[in-house]
Design a protein around this motif. Structure first.
Motif, PDB file in Angstrom:
ATOM      1  N   ARG A   1       7.212 -50.488 -91.378  1.00 48.62           N
ATOM      2  CA  ARG A   1       6.462 -51.343 -92.305  1.00 48.62           C
ATOM      3  C   ARG A   1       7.384 -52.142 -93.210  1.00 48.62           C
ATOM      4  N   THR A   2       8.520 -51.554 -93.566  1.00 46.73           N
ATOM      5  CA  THR A   2       9.468 -52.233 -94.451  1.00 46.73           C
ATOM      6  C   THR A   2      10.512 -53.045 -93.688  1.00 46.73           C
ATOM      7  N   GLY A   3      10.370 -53.143 -92.357  1.00 47.15           N
ATOM      8  CA  GLY A   3      11.253 -53.980 -91.572  1.00 47.15           C
ATOM      9  C   GLY A   3      12.539 -53.326 -91.111  1.00 47.15           C
ATOM     10  N   ASP A   4      12.677 -52.018 -91.302  1.00 46.25           N
ATOM     11  CA  ASP A   4      13.884 -51.313 -90.872  1.00 46.25           C
ATOM     12  C   ASP A   4      13.668 -50.787 -89.450  1.00 46.25           C
ATOM     13  N   ASP A   5      13.771 -51.686 -88.473  1.00 46.52           N
ATOM     14  CA  ASP A   5      13.524 -51.311 -87.081  1.00 46.52           C
ATOM     15  C   ASP A   5      14.572 -50.335 -86.557  1.00 46.52           C
ATOM     16  N   ALA A   6      15.819 -50.492 -86.980  1.00 45.73           N
ATOM     17  CA  ALA A   6      16.882 -49.597 -86.517  1.00 45.73           C
ATOM     18  C   ALA A   6      16.623 -48.168 -86.990  1.00 45.73           C
ATOM     19  N   GLY A   7      16.241 -48.022 -88.248  1.00 50.06           N
ATOM     20  CA  GLY A   7      15.934 -46.689 -88.777  1.00 50.06           C
ATOM     21  C   GLY A   7      14.725 -46.079 -88.099  1.00 50.06           C
ATOM     22  N   ALA A   8      13.691 -46.899 -87.862  1.00 53.10           N
ATOM     23  CA  ALA A   8      12.497 -46.398 -87.189  1.00 53.10           C
ATOM     24  C   ALA A   8      12.820 -45.956 -85.773  1.00 53.10           C
ATOM     25  N   LEU A   9      13.649 -46.749 -85.068  1.00 53.22           N
ATOM     26  CA  LEU A   9      14.021 -46.399 -83.693  1.00 53.22           C
ATOM     27  C   LEU A   9      14.825 -45.103 -83.648  1.00 53.22           C
ATOM     28  N   ALA A  10      15.690 -44.902 -84.638  1.00 50.74           N
ATOM     29  CA  ALA A  10      16.474 -43.663 -84.688  1.00 50.74           C
ATOM     30  C   ALA A  10      15.565 -42.445 -84.796  1.00 50.74           C
ATOM     31  N   TRP A  11      14.561 -42.545 -85.633  1.00 55.05           N
ATOM     32  CA  TRP A  11      13.639 -41.411 -85.780  1.00 55.05           C
ATOM     33  C   TRP A  11      12.744 -41.257 -84.557  1.00 55.05           C
ATOM     34  N   VAL A  12      12.416 -42.356 -83.905  1.00 56.43           N
ATOM     35  CA  VAL A  12      11.656 -42.270 -82.651  1.00 56.43           C
ATOM     36  C   VAL A  12      12.456 -41.501 -81.612  1.00 56.43           C
ATOM     37  N   MET A  13      13.754 -41.776 -81.516  1.00 56.24           N
ATOM     38  CA  MET A  13      14.593 -41.080 -80.550  1.00 56.24           C
ATOM     39  C   MET A  13      14.692 -39.593 -80.887  1.00 56.24           C
ATOM     40  N   VAL A  14      14.765 -39.267 -82.168  1.00 54.76           N
ATOM     41  CA  VAL A  14      14.784 -37.856 -82.584  1.00 54.76           C
ATOM     42  C   VAL A  14      13.491 -37.170 -82.158  1.00 54.76           C
ATOM     43  N   ASN A  15      12.381 -37.860 -82.391  1.00 57.21           N
ATOM     44  CA  ASN A  15      11.082 -37.287 -82.016  1.00 57.21           C
ATOM     45  C   ASN A  15      10.970 -37.108 -80.505  1.00 57.21           C
ATOM     46  N   LEU A  16      11.459 -38.073 -79.746  1.00 58.50           N
ATOM     47  CA  LEU A  16      11.431 -37.961 -78.288  1.00 58.50           C
ATOM     48  C   LEU A  16      12.280 -36.780 -77.811  1.00 58.50           C
ATOM     49  N   ALA A  17      13.437 -36.600 -78.421  1.00 60.28           N
ATOM     50  CA  ALA A  17      14.316 -35.495 -78.034  1.00 60.28           C
ATOM     51  C   ALA A  17      13.646 -34.148 -78.311  1.00 60.28           C
ATOM     52  N   ILE A  18      13.032 -34.015 -79.471  1.00 61.26           N
ATOM     53  CA  ILE A  18      12.363 -32.759 -79.811  1.00 61.26           C
ATOM     54  C   ILE A  18      11.195 -32.505 -78.867  1.00 61.26           C
ATOM     55  N   SER A  19      10.419 -33.527 -78.584  1.00 62.24           N
ATOM     56  CA  SER A  19       9.273 -33.376 -77.682  1.00 62.24           C
ATOM     57  C   SER A  19       9.728 -32.953 -76.291  1.00 62.24           C
ATOM     58  N   ALA A  20      10.833 -33.535 -75.812  1.00 53.71           N
ATOM     59  CA  ALA A  20      11.350 -33.164 -74.501  1.00 53.71           C
ATOM     60  C   ALA A  20      11.786 -31.712 -74.476  1.00 53.71           C
ATOM     61  N   VAL A  21      12.432 -31.257 -75.544  1.00 51.94           N
ATOM     62  CA  VAL A  21      12.868 -29.857 -75.627  1.00 51.94           C
ATOM     63  C   VAL A  21      11.661 -28.919 -75.610  1.00 51.94           C
ATOM     64  N   VAL A  22      10.613 -29.283 -76.358  1.00 48.78           N
ATOM     65  CA  VAL A  22       9.406 -28.449 -76.407  1.00 48.78           C
ATOM     66  C   VAL A  22       8.766 -28.350 -75.026  1.00 48.78           C
ATOM     67  N   LEU A  23       8.661 -29.471 -74.330  1.00 46.75           N
ATOM     68  CA  LEU A  23       8.047 -29.461 -72.998  1.00 46.75           C
ATOM     69  C   LEU A  23       8.895 -28.684 -71.995  1.00 46.75           C
ATOM     70  N   LEU A  24      10.214 -28.812 -72.076  1.00 50.05           N
ATOM     71  CA  LEU A  24      11.093 -28.044 -71.198  1.00 50.05           C
ATOM     72  C   LEU A  24      10.945 -26.557 -71.467  1.00 50.05           C
ATOM     73  N   ALA A  25      10.827 -26.199 -72.748  1.00 50.10           N
ATOM     74  CA  ALA A  25      10.638 -24.786 -73.101  1.00 50.10           C
ATOM     75  C   ALA A  25       9.324 -24.258 -72.539  1.00 50.10           C
ATOM     76  N   MET A  26       8.264 -25.079 -72.598  1.00 50.19           N
ATOM     77  CA  MET A  26       6.978 -24.648 -72.070  1.00 50.19           C
ATOM     78  C   MET A  26       7.053 -24.462 -70.560  1.00 50.19           C
ATOM     79  N   ASN A  27       7.732 -25.380 -69.857  1.00 50.58           N
ATOM     80  CA  ASN A  27       7.879 -25.240 -68.408  1.00 50.58           C
ATOM     81  C   ASN A  27       8.702 -24.006 -68.048  1.00 50.58           C
TER      82      ASN A  27
END
Length: 237
Positions: A185-211
């Motif tokens: 919202r404040t125009g910090d696309d780089a910061g938002a993308l960094a947190w998106v990548m963190v969220n994707l990494a955590i989600s992948a770990v959770v799904l791998l753990a479930m499998n």
């Protein structure tokens, strides 16, 4: 990079998962054994947050637990507990949103339980509590663990209800999801993308753990069944 949103998201998700784990198991076991009409009514009520938009859930929570509402005012005046615009209010929001995943998965596991195993334990004089924890829970562990992992993942990524009841305050109520929105919202696309990548990494770990847990559970079942097949083959000879 301020890691507080990640810390806050993980502790909120962990706390809500503990709550929905035990609450989901209890209510799933009750509903699975209830009469058909009662089961249908309870199932609708307990599953409703799954189909409601998260912002609607957040709005309803504000209507109940807001400081000027009956329940919220009583909690604030009697116990000094405020359930809006504080980090732990997100636990309440994520419990409501993630509970149906735990409940429905556990209920399906309990409904598939082979009652002949419980009957065999009763003939040996075992109590219902002992049967539940030592026979039913191990039998249904795959579904229960899957439900807990899904509830954790859902709580970790929750945005709508959390944003409604907690808002966004850096270093206080900020989570990964609300931080991504705020940075975008404040125009910090780089910061938002960094947190998106963190969220994707955590989600992948959770799904791998479930499998991994699912594969391990299947392997345990195969190992347990192997002696039975061997004995059956021996009896046939």
């Amino acid at each position: 990079m301020d890691w507080y949103p990640l810390y806050n998201s993980v502790r909120i998700a962990a706390a809500s998962t503990v709550v929905v784990y035990f609450l989901g198991i209890f209510l799933a076991n009750v509903v699975a054994r209830a009469p058909r009409l009662v089961k249908g009514a309870l199932d609708v009520v307990l599953t409703l947050p799954l189909v409601l938009p998260p912002t609607v859930v957040g709005y309803l929570l504000l209507r109940v637990f807001g400081p000027k509402r009956v329940v919220g005012a009583w909690l604030l005046q009697t116990l000094g507990v405020k359930l809006t615009m504080v980090w732990y209010a997100a636990i309440l929001a994520t419990v409501v949103v993630s509970f149906p995943l735990m409940y429905r998965t556990a209920r399906g596991a309990f409904e598939s339980f082979d009652e002949s195993l419980a009957d065999a334990a009763r003939t040996l004089g075992r109590s219902e509590r002992w049967i539940f924890w030592h026979v039913k829970m191990p039998y249904c562990q795959q579904g229960i663990v899957a439900g807990a992992v899904l509830a954790f993942a859902r709580a970790l990524g929750e945005y709508g209800a959390t944003a409604m009841i907690c808002g966004y305050t850096p270093g206080s109520t900020a989570t990964v999801s609300t931080t991504v929105y705020q940075l975008w919202r404040t125009g910090d696309d780089a910061g938002a993308l960094a947190w998106v990548m963190v969220n994707l990494a955590i989600s992948a770990v959770v799904l791998l753990a479930m499998n991994w847990l699912e594969q391990r559970s299947k392997a345990d079942v195969r190992r347990a069944a192997r002696p039975l097949r061997v004995r059956g083959a021996g009896g046939a000879r």
